[in-house]
Scaffold this motif. Structure first.
Motif, short mmCIF file in Angstrom:
data_model
loop_
_atom_site.label_atom_id
_atom_site.label_comp_id
_atom_site.label_asym_id
_atom_site.label_seq_id
_atom_site.Cartn_x
_atom_site.Cartn_y
_atom_site.Cartn_z
N GLU A 160 0.84 -1.20 0.00
CA GLU A 160 0.00 0.00 0.00
C GLU A 160 0.88 1.25 0.00
N LEU A 161 1.91 1.20 0.83
CA LEU A 161 2.84 2.33 0.89
C LEU A 161 3.45 2.58 -0.48
N GLU A 162 3.90 1.51 -1.10
CA GLU A 162 4.56 1.64 -2.40
C GLU A 162 3.61 2.24 -3.44
N LEU A 163 2.37 1.80 -3.42
CA LEU A 163 1.41 2.34 -4.39
C LEU A 163 1.20 3.84 -4.19
N ILE A 164 1.17 4.25 -2.94
CA ILE A 164 0.99 5.68 -2.67
C ILE A 164 2.23 6.46 -3.13
N GLN A 165 3.39 5.85 -2.95
CA GLN A 165 4.60 6.50 -3.46
C GLN A 165 4.55 6.61 -4.98
N ILE A 166 4.05 5.56 -5.61
CA ILE A 166 3.93 5.59 -7.07
C ILE A 166 2.96 6.68 -7.52
N ILE A 167 1.81 6.73 -6.86
CA ILE A 167 0.81 7.77 -7.18
C ILE A 167 1.46 9.14 -7.07
N ASP A 168 2.15 9.34 -5.94
CA ASP A 168 2.77 10.63 -5.68
C ASP A 168 3.78 10.98 -6.76
N GLN A 169 4.58 9.99 -7.13
CA GLN A 169 5.63 10.25 -8.10
C GLN A 169 5.07 10.48 -9.51
N ILE A 304 -8.66 1.31 0.75
CA ILE A 304 -9.19 1.88 -0.48
C ILE A 304 -8.56 3.25 -0.69
N ILE A 305 -8.24 3.52 -1.93
CA ILE A 305 -7.47 4.72 -2.26
C ILE A 305 -8.16 5.44 -3.40
N GLU A 306 -8.22 6.74 -3.31
CA GLU A 306 -8.77 7.51 -4.42
C GLU A 306 -8.00 8.81 -4.52
N VAL A 307 -7.77 9.26 -5.75
CA VAL A 307 -7.00 10.47 -5.96
C VAL A 307 -7.83 11.47 -6.74
N LYS A 308 -7.82 12.71 -6.26
CA LYS A 308 -8.51 13.77 -6.99
C LYS A 308 -7.52 14.86 -7.35
N SER A 309 -7.83 15.52 -8.46
CA SER A 309 -7.03 16.69 -8.83
C SER A 309 -7.36 17.81 -7.87
N THR A 310 -6.34 18.53 -7.41
CA THR A 310 -6.60 19.64 -6.51
C THR A 310 -7.06 20.87 -7.28
N ASP A 311 -6.94 20.83 -8.61
CA ASP A 311 -7.24 22.04 -9.40
C ASP A 311 -8.49 21.95 -10.25
N ILE A 312 -8.81 20.75 -10.74
CA ILE A 312 -9.94 20.60 -11.64
C ILE A 312 -10.92 19.58 -11.06
N ASN A 313 -12.17 19.93 -11.10
CA ASN A 313 -13.17 19.02 -10.56
C ASN A 313 -13.65 18.07 -11.65
N VAL A 335 -5.23 -15.62 -1.96
CA VAL A 335 -4.21 -14.76 -2.55
C VAL A 335 -4.70 -13.32 -2.50
N SER A 336 -4.00 -12.50 -1.76
CA SER A 336 -4.43 -11.12 -1.62
C SER A 336 -3.67 -10.22 -2.59
N GLY A 337 -4.37 -9.24 -3.10
CA GLY A 337 -3.72 -8.31 -4.00
C GLY A 337 -4.12 -6.88 -3.68
N VAL A 338 -3.30 -5.95 -4.16
CA VAL A 338 -3.66 -4.54 -3.98
C VAL A 338 -3.14 -3.79 -5.20
N GLY A 339 -3.93 -2.83 -5.66
CA GLY A 339 -3.51 -2.09 -6.84
C GLY A 339 -4.30 -0.82 -7.03
N VAL A 340 -3.78 0.01 -7.90
CA VAL A 340 -4.52 1.23 -8.25
C VAL A 340 -4.53 1.37 -9.76
N SER A 341 -5.47 2.21 -10.21
CA SER A 341 -5.65 2.42 -11.63
C SER A 341 -5.66 3.91 -11.92
N PHE A 342 -4.79 4.32 -12.85
CA PHE A 342 -4.76 5.73 -13.23
C PHE A 342 -5.67 5.94 -14.43
#
Length: 473
Positions: A160-169, A304-313, A335-342
RNA sequence: GUGGAUGUAGUUCAGUCGGUUAGAACGUCGGAUUGUGGUUCCGAAAGUCGUGGGUUCGAGCCCCAUCUUCCACCCCA
């Protein structure tokens, strides 16, 4: 008179400029995925309908594009079947395949099918279009690209940490301001238990999800409308009131409230661990623990993770979570998995509206060699080879037309440099170069061409575009 | 899936109460300039008014259907 050709509702053509911008997004995302050790896979556009149905809830089933069986799809129907007027039942008789709705379910299918070849934990990324028979709107298409990154076969919160780092990067590299919201399904389940209605977790989370948009009073109305009793609603309200607290305070409060509900407590523990880890790494984006974040897909079980743009709605631009048993449905439990989708298309819309693309469209021709005719072409081809060997994007105008037109071609394609080699230049073994933005032009010898490229053309390129293994003749 | 708006040159938009041949800007193309673009000047092309029906002596304008795009639900990236 034939009518104008067109494409299906909610689909789009992409022009050359649009594609350059889209590729810029994909390249950046891919670069980050690889940086964290993820590897690509692809799956077919269509899956067996049995793979897709029932994975996204009733609503999702309705939004699946179904593919009519080939040939005489009526031949296998009995007379009783023919009398069926309910589309869901009939379509299951005449459609065996459907277009994929997301990349996560096909990925789960892939993992189960190829379990013997896969090394776990399996870290994969996948960038492909998905289709939904939704009604189109701004930022909502019927065909759009998802960029999924998942790790399956590991329970560690480090993922989970890694995915958040990926999102951030990713969003940092695209210069898109992002807010990352985090919640945990187990906490939501704990709240439903606390309210005495554990079986209503879906209704509760769907209603809570709208909290930010419509306010508590409307959420209360919706819960009431769903048949949830007043006492339960009061209980939920007492918990939701924590939204004013800081993230740390929320966790302390919830730990106390959910003391008697093991599932909820487990969710709190996971969140605490994640936030603890997040303190150890550097994250640019703002991160919030949002208790009202639900996410509809009902296969999520943990974070659960969700990302929003801070500038555009424009709704969420990235989302995901942990799913403990998605492969179980296909016969591989535990088998557990975790992922995000851009959401590449929405990220595009955000970047377009914020004019973040200007710096990136450097992928077109850098040098145009004008066409002076057959006799000069041989000389020109040599020049082109030199330029291309130096990794300069160069082209020769294919037809011998007036220089005026050739130059205006360069102008409209925003080509920054023009080279001319006519009779005079060729006889002196030199070439005329023109800088299209300054209008400045000069004649240089062929030997000076290399220096010209180094000093002038390279300068107009970003540092990034310099190839790592520059080969100079 | 439910409810609402929209559609006029390539693009952004005008178009009066239903009345003769539907306009502008930008863009495109040609020329001024046969070895010089972006600026300037001159000129030209460009439309079955989304599509199909209907009302009317007459429809870009009114009515119906259909499609597109957009908005609000639902849901979602």
């Amino acid at each position: 008179m034939s009518s104008k050709p067109s494409i299906p509702k909610g689909t789009r053509d992409f022009s050359t400029e649009e594609m350059l911008k889209r590729e810029y997004i994909f390249e950046n995302i891919k670069k980050v995925f690889k940086l964290y050790g993820y590897q690509p896979i692809e799956t077919p556009a269509m899956e067996n309908l049995t793979t897709l149905l029932g994975k996204y809830g009733d609503e999702g089933d309705k939004l699946l594009f179904r593919i009519l069986n080939s040939g005489d799809f009526l031949s296998s129907l009995s007379n009783d079947d023919m009398a069926i007027l309910e589309y869901g039942k009939l379509s299951s008789k005449i459609c065996e395949k459907g277009l994929r709705y997301d990349l996560t379910v096909p990925f789960a299918r892939y993992v189960v099918q190829h379990r013997d070849e896969i090394v776990f934990p399996f870290k994969r990324y996948q960038i492909q279009p998905v289709w939904r028979a939704d009604r189109p709107q701004k930022g909502r298409y019927r065909e759009f690209f998802q960029c999924d990154v998942d790790v399956i076969g590991s329970d560690s919160i480090l993922n989970e940490l890694e995915l958040i780092q990926i999102i951030d990067q990713v969003f940092e590299s695209l210069k898109v301001g992002a807010q990352i919201k985090i919640n945990n399904r187990k906490v939501l389940a704990g709240i439903a238990e606390f309210a005495g209605v554990p079986e209503r977790i879906t209704d509760i989370t769907v209603a809570l999800d709208k909290f930010e948009k419509i306010g508590w009073d409307k959420v209360k109305e919706e819960l009431y409308g769903k048949g949830i009793n007043n006492k339960s609603i009061k209980d939920i309200e007492s918990i939701i009131n924590v939204i004013r607290l800081t993230d740390a305070e929320k966790l302390i409060f919830l730990r106390r409230i959910l003391l008697d509900f093991p599932i909820g407590l487990e969710g709190i523990k996971e969140l605490e661990e994640l936030f603890h880890l997040l303190e150890k790494v550097h994250i640019n984006s703002s991160i919030v623990f949002d208790l009202t974040l639900a996410r509809g897909l009902n296969y999520y079980t943990g974070a659960i993770i969700e990302v929003k743009s801070t500038d555009i709605n424009i709704g969420s631009i990235c989302g995901g979570g942990r799913y403990d048993n998605l492969t179980g449905i296909f016969g591989l439990p535990g088998v557990s998995g975790v992922g995000v989708s851009f959401g590449a298309d929405r990220i595009y819309d955000v970047m377009d509206q914020l004019n973040l693309f200007e710096k990136s469209n450097s992928s077109s021709t850098e040098v145009l060699l004008l066409n002076f005719g057959e006799a000069e072409t041989e000389y020109g081809l040599k020049v082109l080879r030199i330029l291309r060997n130096m990794n300069i994007r160069a082209e020769l105008y294919p037809d011998q037309i007036s220089l005026k037109k050739q130059m205006s071609y360069a102008n409209s394609k925003k080509i920054p440099f023009i080279l001319m080699a006519g009779e005079n230049e060729i006889n002196n073994n030199c070439i005329k170069v023109k800088n299209m933005s300054s209008g400045e032009q000069k004649v240089i010898s062929m030997k000076e061409l290399k220096k010209f490229v180094e000093n002038e053309i390279r300068q107009t390129k970003g540092i990034d575009s310099l190839p790592p293994n520059l080969k100079i003749l």
